[in-house]
Design a protein around this motif. Structure first.
Motif, mmCIF file in Angstrom:
data_model
loop_
_atom_site.group_PDB
_atom_site.id
_atom_site.type_symbol
_atom_site.label_atom_id
_atom_site.label_comp_id
_atom_site.label_asym_id
_atom_site.label_seq_id
_atom_site.Cartn_x
_atom_site.Cartn_y
_atom_site.Cartn_z
ATOM 1 N N ASP A 271 0.818 -1.216 0.000
ATOM 2 C CA ASP A 271 0.000 0.000 0.000
ATOM 3 C C ASP A 271 0.851 1.265 0.000
ATOM 4 N N CYS A 272 2.062 1.187 0.546
ATOM 5 C CA CYS A 272 2.944 2.362 0.551
ATOM 6 C C CYS A 272 4.392 1.903 0.691
ATOM 7 N N ALA A 273 5.326 2.832 0.529
ATOM 8 C CA ALA A 273 6.751 2.509 0.621
ATOM 9 C C ALA A 273 7.135 2.083 2.037
ATOM 10 N N GLU A 274 6.483 2.646 3.053
ATOM 11 C CA GLU A 274 6.775 2.264 4.432
ATOM 12 C C GLU A 274 6.358 0.826 4.710
ATOM 13 N N CYS A 275 5.254 0.381 4.121
ATOM 14 C CA CYS A 275 4.835 -1.023 4.263
ATOM 15 C C CYS A 275 5.897 -1.947 3.673
ATOM 16 N N HIS A 276 6.464 -1.579 2.522
ATOM 17 C CA HIS A 276 7.537 -2.352 1.905
ATOM 18 C C HIS A 276 8.754 -2.404 2.816
ATOM 19 N N GLN A 277 9.118 -1.273 3.376
ATOM 20 C CA GLN A 277 10.300 -1.180 4.231
ATOM 21 C C GLN A 277 10.162 -2.053 5.475
ATOM 22 N N GLU A 278 8.961 -2.144 6.038
ATOM 23 C CA GLU A 278 8.747 -2.908 7.262
ATOM 24 C C GLU A 278 8.953 -4.410 7.089
ATOM 25 N N VAL A 279 8.638 -4.938 5.919
ATOM 26 C CA VAL A 279 8.676 -6.391 5.746
ATOM 27 C C VAL A 279 9.780 -6.871 4.807
ATOM 28 N N SER A 280 10.534 -5.971 4.228
ATOM 29 C CA SER A 280 11.551 -6.360 3.250
ATOM 30 C C SER A 280 12.954 -6.165 3.816
ATOM 31 N N ASP A 281 13.869 -6.966 3.308
ATOM 32 C CA ASP A 281 15.264 -6.864 3.726
ATOM 33 C C ASP A 281 16.110 -6.110 2.698
ATOM 34 N N HIS A 282 15.440 -5.373 1.815
ATOM 35 C CA HIS A 282 16.119 -4.628 0.753
ATOM 36 C C HIS A 282 15.403 -3.297 0.551
ATOM 37 N N PRO A 283 16.102 -2.306 -0.006
ATOM 38 C CA PRO A 283 15.443 -1.011 -0.266
ATOM 39 C C PRO A 283 14.506 -1.102 -1.468
ATOM 40 N N LEU A 284 13.531 -0.243 -1.493
ATOM 41 C CA LEU A 284 12.586 -0.168 -2.609
ATOM 42 C C LEU A 284 13.333 0.390 -3.825
ATOM 43 N N ARG A 285 13.318 -0.351 -4.910
ATOM 44 C CA ARG A 285 14.016 0.079 -6.126
ATOM 45 C C ARG A 285 13.183 1.125 -6.856
ATOM 46 N N LYS A 286 13.830 2.160 -7.314
ATOM 47 C CA LYS A 286 13.146 3.221 -8.057
ATOM 48 C C LYS A 286 13.028 2.813 -9.526
ATOM 49 N N THR A 287 11.922 3.241 -10.149
ATOM 50 C CA THR A 287 11.692 2.917 -11.550
ATOM 51 C C THR A 287 10.862 4.014 -12.190
ATOM 52 N N ASP A 288 10.910 4.101 -13.500
ATOM 53 C CA ASP A 288 10.113 5.096 -14.220
ATOM 54 C C ASP A 288 8.697 4.602 -14.490
ATOM 55 N N GLU A 289 8.524 3.293 -14.608
ATOM 56 C CA GLU A 289 7.192 2.752 -14.872
ATOM 57 C C GLU A 289 6.664 2.065 -13.611
ATOM 58 N N MET A 290 5.564 2.582 -13.105
ATOM 59 C CA MET A 290 4.942 2.050 -11.889
ATOM 60 C C MET A 290 3.737 1.203 -12.264
ATOM 61 N N VAL A 291 3.506 0.145 -11.486
ATOM 62 C CA VAL A 291 2.337 -0.704 -11.665
ATOM 63 C C VAL A 291 1.463 -0.529 -10.428
ATOM 64 N N PHE A 292 0.214 -0.152 -10.664
ATOM 65 C CA PHE A 292 -0.747 0.100 -9.596
ATOM 66 C C PHE A 292 -1.914 -0.870 -9.717
ATOM 67 N N ALA A 293 -2.638 -1.057 -8.621
ATOM 68 C CA ALA A 293 -3.904 -1.785 -8.638
ATOM 69 C C ALA A 293 -4.907 -0.915 -7.891
ATOM 70 N N CYS A 294 -5.975 -0.547 -8.562
ATOM 71 C CA CYS A 294 -6.995 0.320 -7.975
ATOM 72 C C CYS A 294 -7.717 -0.431 -6.858
ATOM 73 N N LYS A 295 -7.905 0.223 -5.722
ATOM 74 C CA LYS A 295 -8.606 -0.399 -4.594
ATOM 75 C C LYS A 295 -10.115 -0.397 -4.809
ATOM 76 N N LYS A 296 -10.607 0.437 -5.727
ATOM 77 C CA LYS A 296 -12.049 0.504 -5.974
ATOM 78 C C LYS A 296 -12.498 -0.591 -6.944
ATOM 79 N N CYS A 297 -11.851 -0.690 -8.102
ATOM 80 C CA CYS A 297 -12.270 -1.667 -9.117
ATOM 81 C C CYS A 297 -11.392 -2.918 -9.141
ATOM 82 N N LYS A 298 -10.281 -2.904 -8.390
ATOM 83 C CA LYS A 298 -9.366 -4.047 -8.274
ATOM 84 C C LYS A 298 -8.604 -4.378 -9.553
ATOM 85 N N LYS A 299 -8.550 -3.468 -10.507
ATOM 86 C CA LYS A 299 -7.863 -3.721 -11.772
ATOM 87 C C LYS A 299 -6.493 -3.050 -11.768
ATOM 88 N N PRO A 300 -5.473 -3.745 -12.277
ATOM 89 C CA PRO A 300 -4.132 -3.158 -12.343
ATOM 90 C C PRO A 300 -3.969 -2.248 -13.554
#
Length: 122
Positions: free
Chosen positions: A22-51
């Protein structure tokens, strides 16, 4: 459900481990590596559930909406209130150490803490 951002509208797939968060802090809490930066992001809408994908180099104002259901997913984040507070307010806003304004009293002639015992040693 994100405990850092209460009104999160999309999940984000981390490009480093390809897991959904849900956010970068959620990733940081459970991962043993830093969040990699990228130009293309993949999202999933919480309303319609479609990526969907967004190129962050060409991101414009109309890109703040889900392309499937038109849900506005770029909002001002609502974060949880601090559970502990001090007289000055929220600790997250002012994390400075509070200076103790009390001073040592050495002027009181009747204080037992100011007695010079060197005269009484036999």
């Amino acid at each position: 459900m994100c405990k850092h951002i209460l009104n999160v509208q999309v999940a984000i797939r981390a490009p480093c481990c390809r897991r959904w968060f849900d956010c970068a802090e959620c990733h940081q809490e459970v991962s043993d590596h830093p969040l990699r930066k990228t130009d293309e992001m993949v999202f999933a809408c919480k309303k319609c559930k479609k990526p969907f994908r967004k190129n962050m180099k060409d991101y414009e104002e109309e890109d703040e909406y889900c392309p499937h259901c038109d849900n506005h997913y770029v909002l001002e984040a609502l974060t949880p209130e601090a559970k502990l507070g001090i007289e000055t307010g929220d600790l997250r806003k002012d994390a400075r150490v509070i200076k103790d304004g009390r001073t040592k009293l050495k002027t009181d002639p009747n204080s037992i803490f100011d007695i010079d015992f060197s005269d009484h040693v036999g």
